[in-house]
Motif scaffolding. Structure first.
Motif, PDB file in Angstrom:
ATOM      1  N   VAL A  30     -18.157  86.605  66.946  1.00  0.00           N
ATOM      2  CA  VAL A  30     -19.199  86.829  67.956  1.00  0.00           C
ATOM      3  C   VAL A  30     -20.289  85.766  67.933  1.00  0.00           C
ATOM      4  N   ASP A  31     -20.420  84.995  66.865  1.00  0.00           N
ATOM      5  CA  ASP A  31     -21.476  83.986  66.798  1.00  0.00           C
ATOM      6  C   ASP A  31     -21.117  82.704  67.537  1.00  0.00           C
ATOM      7  N   ALA A  32     -19.870  82.557  67.930  1.00  0.00           N
ATOM      8  CA  ALA A  32     -19.429  81.331  68.594  1.00  0.00           C
ATOM      9  C   ALA A  32     -19.917  81.304  70.038  1.00  0.00           C
ATOM     10  N   SER A  33     -20.263  80.112  70.533  1.00  0.00           N
ATOM     11  CA  SER A  33     -20.764  79.982  71.902  1.00  0.00           C
ATOM     12  C   SER A  33     -19.646  80.109  72.927  1.00  0.00           C
ATOM     13  N   LYS A  53      -8.844  79.581  70.424  1.00  0.00           N
ATOM     14  CA  LYS A  53      -9.912  79.326  71.391  1.00  0.00           C
ATOM     15  C   LYS A  53      -9.281  79.090  72.756  1.00  0.00           C
ATOM     16  N   PRO A  54      -9.187  80.139  73.581  1.00  0.00           N
ATOM     17  CA  PRO A  54      -8.549  79.980  74.885  1.00  0.00           C
ATOM     18  C   PRO A  54      -9.375  79.114  75.825  1.00  0.00           C
ATOM     19  N   PHE A 182     -12.637  71.009  54.588  1.00  0.00           N
ATOM     20  CA  PHE A 182     -12.189  70.938  55.970  1.00  0.00           C
ATOM     21  C   PHE A 182     -13.394  71.022  56.908  1.00  0.00           C
ATOM     22  N   GLY A 183     -13.218  70.488  58.105  1.00  0.00           N
ATOM     23  CA  GLY A 183     -14.195  70.656  59.170  1.00  0.00           C
ATOM     24  C   GLY A 183     -13.583  71.440  60.310  1.00  0.00           C
ATOM     25  N   CYS A 184     -14.405  72.213  60.996  1.00  0.00           N
ATOM     26  CA  CYS A 184     -13.926  72.972  62.152  1.00  0.00           C
ATOM     27  C   CYS A 184     -14.886  72.750  63.324  1.00  0.00           C
ATOM     28  N   ASP A 185     -14.487  73.249  64.497  1.00  0.00           N
ATOM     29  CA  ASP A 185     -15.295  73.187  65.722  1.00  0.00           C
ATOM     30  C   ASP A 185     -15.532  71.747  66.166  1.00  0.00           C
ATOM     31  N   HIS A 186     -14.488  71.145  66.716  1.00  0.00           N
ATOM     32  CA  HIS A 186     -14.571  69.760  67.179  1.00  0.00           C
ATOM     33  C   HIS A 186     -14.417  69.652  68.698  1.00  0.00           C
TER      34      HIS A 186
END
Length: 271
Positions: A30-33, A53-54, A182-186
């Motif tokens: 729920v915190d994702a934009s 992430k659709p 690791f990195g996420c959200d690119h």
């Protein structure tokens, strides 16, 4: 369905699960934009968690074409794979319960895992950490946004400069089992304009390590060939060309980039 922890998978098995696994949604982050869902993928008796992430859940942005964020997530993985650094978990573009979207292997962070980025009391900065910004809490106590001087983060900082990452928050740095970072959200990466925004500015203006130079040289060759062709399936020609130009600029200076005067240097919120 419940899974205590995702199984340890090699990259090939992870990609097969991501591409062909039977999908079951577990819930929404729920915190994702943008619409971001956690789910299970099952194939040949193996089940693992994923982040989905659709495209239809992407929030329109003024500086990125609509419906392109999922492809940018996949592009980040392709560049990461080409470096050999495994900065980004395996990621594919596939159909899911809400249509096409980016599907990425979920990274379990151990409860006792190390912290490499965060707010620390301003006068208790850990040895070997870089102070990036100052802050105060609601009671007026002084804190510092800081990160460790760690070779795993060095690789991430170089990678972010290549892909022009516009949103490297501290919460997007994940330390998995065995200490792999690791990195996420690119999704907001690969813009043709300078968008680099990160909490990892500790090496700004410093010389690149020789390992990074060698990786960038190989990456430049790959971008001019098969990797560039792969990225062209998700990015515009101009974006692929600018990625190659950024690699060339890093090799020309052999130094970490400096914050731009035309763009906020640190994302908000930073964590």
């Amino acid at each position: 369905m419940t899974v205590e922890a995702s199984p340890v998978l090699d990259e090939g098995d992870a990609l097969r699960l991501l591409e062909r696994g039977e999908f079951e949604i577990e819930g929404r982050l729920v915190d994702a934009s943008n619409t971001t869902l956690r789910g299970f993928l099952t194939l040949d008796g193996v089940t693992t968690r994923c982040v989905y992430k659709p495209v239809r859940g992407e929030r329109p942005l003024w500086d990125f074409p609509d419906g392109t964020l999922a492809g940018r997530e996949v592009s980040a993985y392709l560049v990461s794979r080409a470096t050999g650094w495994r900065v980004v978990p395996p990621t594919v573009l596939r159909d899911g319960p809400l249509g096409p979207g980016a599907c990425q292997l979920w990274i379990d962070e151990p409860d006792d895992g190390e912290a490499l980025v965060g707010f620390v009391p301003a006068f208790e900065l850990p040895a070997g950490w870089f102070r990036i910004a100052s802050a105060r809490d609601e009671e007026g106590n002084a804190y510092a946004l800081a990160h460790a001087d760690d070779p795993r983060l060095v690789r991430m900082a170089v990678f972010d400069a290549v892909i022009n990452n516009g949103d490297r928050k501290g919460g997007h740095v994940l330390v998995g089992a065995g200490g792999q970072v690791f990195g996420c959200d690119h999704g907001v990466s690969f813009n043709v304009d300078d968008k680099l925004r990160t909490v990892l500015w500790g090496w700004s203006r410093s010389r690149l390590p020789e390992e990074a130079v060698e990786v960038l040289e190989r990456l430049g060759e790959a971008l001019g060939g098969s990797l560039g062709e792969e990225l062209a399936g998700h990015l515009t020609g101009a974006e692929v060309a600018r990625t190659l130009e950024r690699v060339g600029a890093l090799l020309a200076t052999r130094r970490f980039p400096t914050p731009s005067d035309d763009w906020p240097a640190v994302p908000w919120p930073p964590i």
